[in-house]
Design an enzyme around this catalytic site. Structure first.
Site, PDB file in Angstrom:
ATOM      1  N   LYS A   9      -2.091  -1.475  -3.878  1.00 39.47           N
ATOM      2  CA  LYS A   9      -2.966  -0.306  -3.825  1.00 39.47           C
ATOM      3  C   LYS A   9      -2.142   0.956  -3.939  1.00 39.47           C
ATOM      4  CE  LYS A   9      -6.075   1.875  -0.584  1.00 39.47           C
ATOM      5  NZ  LYS A   9      -6.615   1.850   0.725  1.00 39.47           N
ATOM      6  N   LYS A  25       0.859  -1.180   0.000  1.00 39.01           N
ATOM      7  CA  LYS A  25       0.000   0.000   0.000  1.00 39.01           C
ATOM      8  C   LYS A  25       0.895   1.231   0.000  1.00 39.01           C
ATOM      9  CE  LYS A  25      -3.584   2.366   2.583  1.00 39.01           C
ATOM     10  NZ  LYS A  25      -4.609   2.233   3.604  1.00 39.01           N
TER      11      LYS A  25
HETATM   12  C1  PBG Z   1      -6.952   3.541   5.603  1.00 38.36           C
HETATM   13  C2  PBG Z   1      -7.448   3.273   4.239  1.00 38.36           C
HETATM   14  C3  PBG Z   1      -7.336   4.179   3.183  1.00 38.36           C
HETATM   15  C4  PBG Z   1      -7.939   3.589   2.091  1.00 38.36           C
HETATM   16  C5  PBG Z   1      -8.398   2.330   2.489  1.00 38.36           C
HETATM   17  N1  PBG Z   1      -8.068   2.145   3.823  1.00 38.36           N
HETATM   18  C6  PBG Z   1      -6.799   5.559   3.132  1.00 38.36           C
HETATM   19  C7  PBG Z   1      -5.505   5.871   3.717  1.00 38.36           C
HETATM   20  O1  PBG Z   1      -4.624   5.015   3.878  1.00 38.36           O
HETATM   21  O2  PBG Z   1      -5.338   7.029   4.055  1.00 38.36           O
HETATM   22  C8  PBG Z   1      -8.036   4.244   0.751  1.00 38.36           C
HETATM   23  C9  PBG Z   1      -9.074   3.781  -0.160  1.00 38.36           C
HETATM   24  C10 PBG Z   1      -9.355   4.678  -1.294  1.00 38.36           C
HETATM   25  O3  PBG Z   1      -8.756   5.744  -1.512  1.00 38.36           O
HETATM   26  O4  PBG Z   1     -10.261   4.303  -2.040  1.00 38.36           O
HETATM   27  N2  PBG Z   1      -6.585   2.508   6.397  1.00 38.36           N
END
Ligand code: PBG
Length: 324
Positions: A249, A196
């Site tokens: 992601k 991520k």
């Molecule tokens: C946070 C989380 C995020 C997303 C999913 N879980 C945002 C972040 O890490 O700030 C993002 C999902 C998206 O942008 O569609 N644990």
């Protein structure tokens, strides 16, 4: 004689194009993210995610049923937490009577065949808007992992089929796996957000959950967009620690990472086509600059071609309708 080889022969008509197509999208590939908020009979449009809503639990179940009837097999639940329930310890995150576990319970009762995944991270519950516990301006890894393991057990108890840790703390997959086994939930799966990235494509999601970081950014735990070998290493570690699915992601800007991860792990790979990707397509469509639906289908197919077995996407509800 020239040219003997003509690529256009297998592009000449719809039947032959259908016959030779290498990758196809099907409804079972899609995971629909859903946002739940407190209340009854309420839904709120998320302004930066046109066409996407937060739902109170009763309406979320209604919406999930309609998605299921259209062919969506799986949802990924996120909870919106009111400000007065946020703290720096994740108290509400491990509350068995909290919004997320209670919604999971009702959802599984209402639609047992729907595969329910839950987000595991502290940011929606954190007064600092970070994915972990903050001490001295730092996000502390090991105490956070303890809470994430408890949170996962709470979700499993509520009936979640799979927990999806999105926090990027080190070593959390092993701890979550062990906690699930010890609590008597050997069948509850883990989809690890393994690679991520610290991405600006998450902006609209943070609006959706009111979860933007209160200070600093997430670069001490989420990955540097310049790295790909590190992503492979993270995915391999999570596989070794017991992840059932590993995730990359965001999606479209990171399809090279999807490919690299796919070639180096044995577990299924998912990709998260994130909120910013959704918002860009919607905005361009609204301006009349692009055909939003066509871009959506091409984008989802591109994720599959890159190697994703599963795609979490805000386009899931619309795409499944087009797939008929
Ligand atoms: C946070 C989380 C995020 C997303 C999913 N879980 C945002 C972040 O890490 O700030 C993002 C999902 C998206 O942008 O569609 N644990």
């Amino acid at each position: 004689m020239y040219p003997l080889i003509r690529g256009r022969r297998t592009r000449a008509s719809q039947p032959v194009r259908d016959m030779v197509r290498e990758h196809q999208l099907q409804p079972a590939d899609l995971i629909a993210p859903m946002f739940v908020m407190e209340g009854r009979a309420a839904k709120q449009l998320i302004p930066s995610m046109p066409g996407y809503f937060r739902y109170s639990p009763d309406l979320l179940i209604k919406e999930a049923r309609s998605l299921f009837e259209k062919g969506i097999r799986s949802v990924l639940l996120f909870g919106m937490v009111p400000e007065n329930k946020k703290d720096n310890k994740g108290t509400e995150a491990v509350n068995p009577n909290g919004l997320l576990p209670q919604t999971v319970k009702k959802l599984k009762e209402a639609i047992p065949e729907l595969y329910v995944m839950t987000d595991v991270a502290l940011d929606p519950f954190s007064s600092y808007g970070h994915d972990g516990i903050v001490e001295g301006g730092k996000i502390v890894n090991d105490p956070t992992v303890e809470v994430l393991a408890k949170m996962s057990v709470v979700h499993a108890k509520a009936g979640a089929d799979m927990v999806a840790p999105s926090d990027m703390m080190d070593g959390r997959i092993l701890k979550i796996r062990q906690a699930l086994e010890e609590a008597g939930y050997p069948d509850t799966g883990i989809m690890a957000y393994s690679a991520k990235y610290a991405s600006v494509f998450y902006g609209p999601f943070r609006d959706a959950l009111d979860s933007a970081p209160g200070f600093g950014d997430k670069k001490t735990y989420q990955m540097d967009p310049g790295n790909v070998r590190e992503a492979v290493r993270e995915a391999q570690l999570d596989e070794d620690e017991g992840a059932d699915i590993v995730m990359v992601k965001p999606g479209l800007p990171y399809l090279d990472v999807v490919r690299a991860v796919k070639e180096s792990v044995q577990v299924p790979v998912s990709v998260y086509n994130v909120s910013g990707e959704y918002a860009m397509v919607k905005a361009a469509d609204k301006e009349g600059w692009l055909d939003g639906q066509a871009v959506m289908m091409e984008s989802l197919l591109a994720c599959k071609r890159a190697g994703a077995d599963l795609i979490a996407s805000y386009f899931a509800p619309e795409a499944v309708e087009l797939m008929g």
